[in-house]
Enzyme design. Structure first.
Site, PDB file in Angstrom:
ATOM      1  CE  LYS A  60      -5.748   3.187   7.554  1.00 45.35           C
ATOM      2  NZ  LYS A  60      -5.552   3.005   6.097  1.00 45.35           N
ATOM      3  CD  GLU A  71       1.260  -0.974   9.427  1.00 44.55           C
ATOM      4  OE1 GLU A  71       0.103  -0.985   8.965  1.00 44.55           O
ATOM      5  OE2 GLU A  71       2.260  -1.355   8.793  1.00 44.55           O
ATOM      6  CE1 TYR A 101      -4.346   0.588  10.220  1.00 43.14           C
ATOM      7  CE2 TYR A 101      -3.442  -1.607   9.906  1.00 43.14           C
ATOM      8  CZ  TYR A 101      -3.287  -0.235   9.872  1.00 43.14           C
ATOM      9  OH  TYR A 101      -2.081   0.327   9.517  1.00 43.14           O
ATOM     10  CG  ASP A 138      -1.833   1.144   1.363  1.00 36.51           C
ATOM     11  OD1 ASP A 138      -2.348   1.598   0.331  1.00 36.51           O
ATOM     12  OD2 ASP A 138      -2.035   1.620   2.510  1.00 36.51           O
ATOM     13  CD1 TRP A 169      -0.923   2.986   8.254  1.00 31.64           C
ATOM     14  CD2 TRP A 169       1.211   2.519   8.712  1.00 31.64           C
ATOM     15  NE1 TRP A 169      -0.279   2.820   7.057  1.00 31.64           N
ATOM     16  CE2 TRP A 169       1.045   2.532   7.316  1.00 31.64           C
ATOM     17  CE3 TRP A 169       2.486   2.258   9.243  1.00 31.64           C
ATOM     18  CZ2 TRP A 169       2.084   2.282   6.432  1.00 31.64           C
ATOM     19  CZ3 TRP A 169       3.525   2.005   8.358  1.00 31.64           C
ATOM     20  CH2 TRP A 169       3.312   2.013   6.967  1.00 31.64           C
ATOM     21  CD  GLU A 180       0.006  -5.671   7.383  1.00 37.07           C
ATOM     22  OE1 GLU A 180      -0.520  -5.680   6.256  1.00 37.07           O
ATOM     23  OE2 GLU A 180      -0.483  -5.058   8.356  1.00 37.07           O
TER      24      GLU A 180
HETATM   25  C1  BDP Z   1      -1.234  -2.324   6.726  1.00 35.45           C
HETATM   26  C2  BDP Z   1       0.056  -2.200   5.933  1.00 35.45           C
HETATM   27  C3  BDP Z   1       0.373  -0.756   5.541  1.00 35.45           C
HETATM   28  C4  BDP Z   1      -0.872  -0.088   5.023  1.00 35.45           C
HETATM   29  C5  BDP Z   1      -1.937  -0.101   6.115  1.00 35.45           C
HETATM   30  C6  BDP Z   1      -3.228   0.608   5.689  1.00 35.45           C
HETATM   31  O1  BDP Z   1       1.147  -2.732   6.643  1.00 35.45           O
HETATM   32  O2  BDP Z   1       1.407  -0.745   4.584  1.00 35.45           O
HETATM   33  O3  BDP Z   1      -0.636   1.206   4.545  1.00 35.45           O
HETATM   34  O4  BDP Z   1      -2.250  -1.434   6.379  1.00 35.45           O
HETATM   35  O5  BDP Z   1      -4.065  -0.035   5.067  1.00 35.45           O
HETATM   36  O6  BDP Z   1      -1.822  -3.527   6.503  1.00 35.45           O
HETATM   37  O7  BDP Z   1      -3.347   1.795   5.927  1.00 35.45           O
END
Ligand code: BDP
Length: 599
Positions: free
Chosen positions: A569, A505, A470, A179, A550, A413
Site C-alpha cells: 500500500k 489510515e 478501507y 500486519d 497508508w 486498532e
Molecule cells: C490496518 C492496520 C495496518 C495494516 C493495514 C492493511 O492498522 O497495520 O497494515 O490495515 O491491512 O488495519 O494494510
C-alpha cells in the site's frame, strides 16, 4: 530517560559491529546459553534485525531465544566516571549478562533501557557481554501475538479434517496479530555512556507562548552533590535567558517559535549544569491543543498531511538505519507532507531529533497493536495491562521534550466492539493515566479500526478521533461509488460527535508499474482514483483535520495468501521510489496549507 550525549563532561563508547550470534537450539534454559555455544554460531550485525541477514530459513522464521555476544574494555581515561550500559531497543524481551552474570531483564522491543555498570567491570580487562533476545509474542506482549486455541488462524481454522490433522506438523511459529514482519534482535544501538559521579539524571522542559514571548519551564532531576543551572542559547550561540536552581521558568522576550516546515522549526539550546556534569537539549517553543473541531499548534488550526509509516527496509529489517531516516525525511518534504504517525511502535530516538530539526509533526504511538484477534473479551483473557502502562510511562519519559511530538497514540486498532464495555473501561482509564503523565499536556488518542462505530463506545471519547478505514479496498472492493456512499454515512456519524477527526489510515495495495486504462484494484491508476475520490469527501468536512494515507512505503510482512512480497500500500516502493499516487499527493499537498485549511 536522557539520550546519550558527548560533551565536556560525558562520553560514549559505541558497541556497534559484528557480534557473535546463535539462534537457540531448544536445549538451553529460558534465555540462557553458555559462551562456548554462542562462539560456535555465526556473526551478526548490531544494530540490525537478524531475520534477513542470513540465507538459512530458520533465521527468518525463528521463534524463541537468540544469543549475541561481544567483549569490551572501558578505556582507562574513563574508569573514574560513572558508566551506564544502554540499549536503545532489543526486540522483544532481553536478558543481559556481564561475565556470565545476569544483570538486567527488559520486556518490550521498542524503548530504551539501561543499567549502571560502574564497579562491575574490571579495569583493563575484557568484559564479556551476552544479550539473550526472545522474539515470541502472545497475549501478554505488545505488539500482541495470537495464542493457540483462541485465535482465528485464517483457513487453518476451517472444518476440514485433513487440515486439522496436519496441524501437528506445524512448526512452532509466531502468530502476529498485526500486519508487519516480526523483525527481531538488537534493533537499535548499544552504547556505554559515561557521566560524572554527580550527575543530571533527567530533564523536563515545557513551553508556553505569551504574546511575542516564549516561556520555558524546566525541571532537573539530579543525583549527588552540586549546584544546578540552566542557560538558553539562541541559534547564534548567544545566551538569551539563564537561571540557577533545579527548576524554574524563563521568559524569552520576542521569542522565535517552533513551526512545522515550511515554517521555521526554530530550536533554542538549553544547556544544563550540575556540579561537573552538563547536558544540553534542543528546545522548540510551541504549544499544542484541541479546541472544538480543531487541532491547534501555536494557537492556529493545523491540518495533518502525512502518513502512517514503518521502520522497515530491505536487509536491515527494523534495524536502525540513519541513512534511511534521512531519505524518508527528504521524501516527506518532497511530497509536501508535514506529519506522520509512528505506526505501530515508538521509533528510534534519532528520528524524533531529526523531526525536531526538520519541522515534521509526530503522532507518537506505543507498540500496543493487535489487542484482539479472538472472539472472547481480550480485556478479560489478555495479560497486558501492566505492560501497557509501562510502555506509556517509558514512551513519555523518553519523548516528552520533543517539540515535534504533538499527540500520544495509546495503540492501534484494538478490538473495541466484541466487548464494548470492557473496551471502554480499559481505554478510558488508560487515557486518564496517559494524560496524568505528560508534563507537556498533549492531546491523547488511540487509533480505531473499521468497525461498528455505533457499537464502539470509546473512540468518540478521545481528544482527536483517529480512524483507519478501507472503504473501496477491504470492503466494497474496487467500487468507489459505493465506497463514497458508505464513507459519507460514517462521516455523518462523526460530524455529530463534534470532535476533530484524522483519517489515520486508508489505502490500496498497488503494484508499481502495473497500469490499466480502466482502473482496477492493484493498478497504479486505481490507487490514484481511490485517494482522489476519498480526499474530495474530506475536503467537504470541516471536522476532518488530517489525512494519513497508508502507507508511506511498501513494507515487509509475514507470508500469507493476502500478501505478495509484503504490504504494497505504499505511496513509495520499499526502496523509496514514487508510485503515481505519490505524485498525486505531492500536487495535492503542495496546494493545501498547513494552517487554516478548514474554515
Ligand atoms: C490496518 C492496520 C495496518 C495494516 C493495514 C492493511 O492498522 O497495520 O497494515 O490495515 O491491512 O488495519 O494494510
Amino acid at each position: 530517560m536522557l539520550y546519550p550525549e558527548i560533551n565536556e563532561a560525558r562520553s560514549i563508547i559505541d558497541l556497534s559491529g559484528a557480534w557473535n550470534f546463535r539462534l537457540d537450539d531448544g536445549k538451553h534454559g529460558e534465555g540462557y546459553a553458555e559462551s562456548a555455544f554462542i562462539d560456535n554460531g555465526t556473526l551478526m550485525a548490531v544494530p540490525a534485525s537478524y531475520n534477513d541477514l542470513k540465507e538459512e530459513p530458520e533465521y527468518r522464521s525463528h521463534c524463541g531465544w537468540a544469543y549475541y555476544k561481544r567483549t569490551f574494555i572501558i578505556p582507562n581515561s574513563l574508569v573514574k566516571e560513572r558508566q551506564v550500559l544502554r540499549f536503545d531497543a532489543v526486540t522483544h524481551y532481553a536478558k543481559i549478562y556481564l561475565d556470565g552474570k545476569l544483570i538486567l531483564e527488559h520486556k518490550g522491543g521498542f524503548l530504551p533501557f539501561e543499567i549502571d555498570i560502574t564497579g562491575k567491570v574490571e579495569r583493563g580487562k575484557e568484559t564479556e557481554l551476552i544479550v539473550a533476545v526472545d522474539n515470541r509474542i502472545n497475549h501478554s506482549t505488545l505488539p500482541m501475538g495470537n495464542e493457540e486455541g483462541t485465535a482465528f488462524f485464517g483457513s487453518d481454522n476451517a472444518d476440514v479434517p485433513s487440515v486439522i490433522a496436519a496441524k501437528k506438523w506445524r512448526k512452532p511459529v509466531n502468530l502476529p496479530n498485526f500486519d508487519f514482519f516480526n523483525y527481531a534482535g538488537i534493533n537499535r544501538p548499544v552504547r556505554i555512556y559515561t557521566t560524572p559521579v554527580n550527575y543530571i539524571s533527567d530533564v523536563t522542559i515545557t513551553t508556553e507562548i505569551d504574546g511575542k514571548d516564549g516561556l520555558i519551564s524546566y525541571a532537573l532531576e539530579t543525583v549527588g552533590e552540586g549546584t544546578a543551572s540552566i542557560e538558553i542559547k539562541d541559534k547564534s550561540g548567544k545566551t538569551v535567558a539563564s537561571s540557577e536552581g533545579e527548576s524554574g521558568k524563563l521568559r524569552i522576550t520576542d521569542a522565535k517559535f517552533w513551526w512545522p516546515y515550511p515554517g521555521e522549526p526554530y530550536l533554542y539550546k538549553a544547556v544544563m549544569k550540575f556540579g561537573e556534569d552538563t547536558y544540553s537539549l534542543d528546545v522548540g517553543i510551541r504549544t499544542v491543543g484541541v479546541k472544538g473541531i480543531q487541532f491547534l499548534i501555536n494557537g492556529k488550526p493545523f491540518y495533518f498531511k502525512g502518513f502512517g509509516k514503518h521502520e522497515d527496509s530491505a536487509i536491515h529489517g527494523r534495524g536502525f538505519d540513519f541513512v534511511l531516516d534521512m531519505k524518508d525525511i527528504s521524501m516527506i518534504h518532497w511530497m509536501g507532507a508535514n506529519s506522520f504517525r509512528t505506526s505501530h511502535y515508538p521509533y528510534a530516538e534519532e528520528m524524533y531529533q531529526l523531526c525536531d530539526r526538520e519541522g515534521i509533526v509526530i503522532i507518537d504511538e506505543t507498540p500496543a497493536v493487535g489487542i484482539g484477534g479472538t472472539s472472547e473479551d481480550i480485556y478479560k483473557i489478555g495479560r497486558f495491562r501492566e505492560h501497557h502502562e509501562d510502555v506509556i510511562k517509558d514512551l513519555i519519559a523518553r519523548d516528552k521534550n520533543h517539540p515535534s511530538v504533538v499527540m500520544w497514540s495509546m495503540g492501534n486498532e484494538p478490538d473495541v466492539v466484541t466487548a464494548p464495555d470492557s473496551a471502554y473501561d480499559y481505554w478510558h482509564s488508560l487515557y486518564l493515566f496517559t494524560k496524568s503523565l505528560d508534563p507537556g499536556k498533549r492531546p491523547v488518542t488511540f487509533v480505531c479500526n473499521q468497525n461498528n462505530y455505533e457499537r464502539d463506545r470509546i473512540t468518540r471519547e478521545m481528544d482527536v478521533v483517529c480512524i483507519n478505514r478501507y472503504y473501496g479496498w477491504y470492503n466494497l472492493s474496487g467500487d468507489m461509488e459505493a465506497a463514497v456512499y458508505a464513507l459519507n454515512l460514517e462521516l455523518d456519524f462523526w460530524e455529530k460527535q463534534e470532535k476533530p477527526v484524522i483519517m489515520t489510515e486508508y489505502g490500496a495495495d498497488t503494484l508499481p508499474g502495473f497500469h490499466l486504462s480502466s482502473p482496477e484494484m492493484f493498478s497504479e491508476e486505481f490507487q490514484v482514483l481511490y485517494y482522489d475520490t476519498i480526499n474530495k469527501e474530506f475536503d467537504k468536512r470541516a471536522f476532518m483535520i488530517g489525512e494519513h494515507p497508508w502507507n508511506f512505503a511498501d513494507f515487509n510482512t509475514i507470508q500469507g495468501p493476502m500478501r505478495a512480497d509484503g504490504n504494497r500500500k505504499g505511496l513509495l516502493t520499499r526502496d523509496r521510489r514514487p508510485k503515481m499516487a505519490a505524485h498525486y499527493f505531492r500536487k495535492r499537498w503542495n496546494e493545501i496549507p498547513d494552517f487554516d485549511y478548514k474554515k
